[in-house]
Design a protein around this motif. Structure first.
Motif, PDB file in Angstrom:
ATOM      1  N   PRO A 157      13.857 -30.801  45.339  1.00 56.77           N
ATOM      2  CA  PRO A 157      15.223 -31.324  45.305  1.00 56.77           C
ATOM      3  C   PRO A 157      16.109 -30.494  44.379  1.00 56.77           C
ATOM      4  O   PRO A 157      15.708 -30.134  43.270  1.00 56.77           O
ATOM      5  N   LEU A 158      17.310 -30.188  44.835  1.00 55.22           N
ATOM      6  CA  LEU A 158      18.246 -29.383  44.059  1.00 55.22           C
ATOM      7  C   LEU A 158      19.470 -30.169  43.614  1.00 55.22           C
ATOM      8  O   LEU A 158      20.051 -29.880  42.570  1.00 55.22           O
ATOM      9  N   GLY A 159      19.915 -31.121  44.411  1.00 53.03           N
ATOM     10  CA  GLY A 159      21.111 -31.869  44.077  1.00 53.03           C
ATOM     11  C   GLY A 159      21.706 -32.507  45.310  1.00 53.03           C
ATOM     12  O   GLY A 159      21.001 -32.759  46.298  1.00 53.03           O
ATOM     13  N   PHE A 160      22.996 -32.739  45.271  1.00 49.69           N
ATOM     14  CA  PHE A 160      23.690 -33.428  46.357  1.00 49.69           C
ATOM     15  C   PHE A 160      25.059 -32.805  46.579  1.00 49.69           C
ATOM     16  O   PHE A 160      25.656 -32.235  45.658  1.00 49.69           O
ATOM     17  N   VAL A 161      25.559 -32.907  47.796  1.00 49.41           N
ATOM     18  CA  VAL A 161      26.943 -32.569  48.110  1.00 49.41           C
ATOM     19  C   VAL A 161      27.555 -33.757  48.848  1.00 49.41           C
ATOM     20  O   VAL A 161      26.843 -34.611  49.373  1.00 49.41           O
ATOM     21  N   ARG A 162      28.874 -33.778  48.902  1.00 47.06           N
ATOM     22  CA  ARG A 162      29.553 -34.863  49.585  1.00 47.06           C
ATOM     23  C   ARG A 162      30.200 -34.359  50.863  1.00 47.06           C
ATOM     24  O   ARG A 162      30.606 -33.205  50.970  1.00 47.06           O
ATOM     25  N   ARG A 163      30.287 -35.249  51.830  1.00 42.02           N
ATOM     26  CA  ARG A 163      30.981 -34.973  53.080  1.00 42.02           C
ATOM     27  C   ARG A 163      32.431 -35.447  52.904  1.00 42.02           C
ATOM     28  O   ARG A 163      32.692 -36.630  52.668  1.00 42.02           O
ATOM     29  N   LYS A 164      33.371 -34.515  52.997  1.00 43.55           N
ATOM     30  CA  LYS A 164      34.775 -34.835  52.762  1.00 43.55           C
ATOM     31  C   LYS A 164      35.632 -34.453  53.963  1.00 43.55           C
ATOM     32  O   LYS A 164      35.246 -33.597  54.772  1.00 43.55           O
ATOM     33  N   THR A 165      36.775 -35.086  54.053  1.00 45.30           N
ATOM     34  CA  THR A 165      37.718 -34.838  55.139  1.00 45.30           C
ATOM     35  C   THR A 165      38.950 -34.150  54.572  1.00 45.30           C
ATOM     36  O   THR A 165      39.465 -34.565  53.520  1.00 45.30           O
ATOM     37  N   TYR A 166      39.419 -33.088  55.256  1.00 50.64           N
ATOM     38  CA  TYR A 166      40.496 -32.260  54.719  1.00 50.64           C
ATOM     39  C   TYR A 166      41.573 -32.005  55.769  1.00 50.64           C
ATOM     40  O   TYR A 166      41.281 -31.973  56.976  1.00 50.64           O
TER      41      TYR A 166
END
Length: 315
Positions: A157-166
């Motif tokens: 495991p390295l971390g997390f990212v978020r799914r965002k709308t742009y």
């Protein structure tokens, strides 16, 4: 007793000058040494040793065979030593894969530094926005963004990212800003297939998953294409948080629908070998893991959410 062991017994008898000394050197009984020599002579069809009550010496055939045995045993020893070095020392070709933008921004600099530190490792880096199959495609290490299942591949495991709308400020000025994900049905959308299904985007509302059907104006399979389209005002797009950071900082894109962002997405480093991993894989894991875990773009969720390594999907 196998052939190599019989050769080893024969050489030990000659070098030590007798059966008893050979048995002590090899940790075998004198009877076992005698049986090994008899088996070897029966198989070769030649008398290899001349035995008297006082001495044991090789016959002419034994002298010729002795040299061949030494060459074979030395070759085996060298092969085993080289294999041991292969497991310890980083050598050979390391094949790795990562998503395009993630690879360019975060992995490539580490790969370059790794290559400088370990000159005996050649690198085959594949940056591609599709899921690579480690075993089938000969990939040693892969960066995977997304939830994982069970298989014979192992994850760090390295971390997390978020799914965002742009959307771009120009698009929002012309078409208005959606206040709820369902309003996207009235907007132009750019679907990036590396993140979403083309016709369905996922949000969250009051802790529940909220899928929204859309009619995309454009469908692309590379994040840079989605970023460019959204920045140029073609429509609204969904990306991982790290992908649009430069455009947000330059104010070419703005996050929208932030109250409806779904849960963070895990980022893992996958590899096939767990125990007895080759030196190149083990060295690479050690080299990049902490650097990526400390990357601010992967700290979108509490570090306590990082789970121990486990089996994951080879998707």
């Amino acid at each position: 007793m196998d052939r190599l062991r019989e050769m080893e017994v024969f050489v030990a008898i000659v070098d030590s000058g007798g059966f008893t000394s050979a048995s002590e050197r090899l940790g075998l009984s004198t009877a076992a040494v005698s049986r090994a020599l008899n088996s070897l002579e029966a198989r070769t069809g030649a008398q290899l040793l001349a035995r008297t009550t006082r001495s044991v010496r090789p016959t002419d055939a034994g002298i010729a065979y002795l040299d061949a045995c030494r060459q074979v045993l030395d070759a085996v020893a060298d092969a085993e030593a080289n294999l041991g070095a292969w497991h310890v020392k980083p050598v050979g070709t390391l094949t790795l894969s990562a998503p395009v933008l993630f690879g360019q921004r975060f992995v490539a600099p580490l790969v370059n530094a790794f290559a400088m530190r370990y000159p005996d490792v050649n690198i085959n880096a594949v940056y591609i926005d599709r899921t690579t199959r480690l075993l089938e495609e000969g990939v040693d290490v892969a960066i995977r963004i997304g939830h994982l299942g069970d298989s014979t591949t192992f994850a760090v495991p390295l971390g997390f990212v978020r799914r965002k709308t742009y959307a771009s400020p120009a698009y929002l000025a012309a078409h208005g800003e959606p206040m709820h994900p369902r309003e996207l049905t009235r907007h132009a959308c750019v679907s990036y297939t590396g993140l979403t299904q083309p016709m369905e985007w996922v949000f969250a509302e009051r802790g529940a998953r909220l899928p929204v059907r859309i009619q995309p104006r454009m469908i692309v399979d590379l994040a840079p294409a989605a970023i460019a389209a959204a920045s140029d005002g073609v429509g609204i797009t969904q990306l991982f948080s790290y992908q649009a950071t430069p455009e947000v900082l330059d104010r070419r894109l703005r996050p929208v629908l932030t109250a409806f962002e779904p849960e963070a997405v895990p980022v893992n480093l996958l590899h096939v070998e767990r125990r007895g991993a080759s030196g190149k894989i083990r060295a690479f894991l050690e080299f990049v893991t902490e650097a990526l875990r400390n990357n601010v773009h992967l700290q979108c969720a509490a570090s306590s959410m990082l789970a121990p390594s486990g089996k994951v999907s080879r998707r």
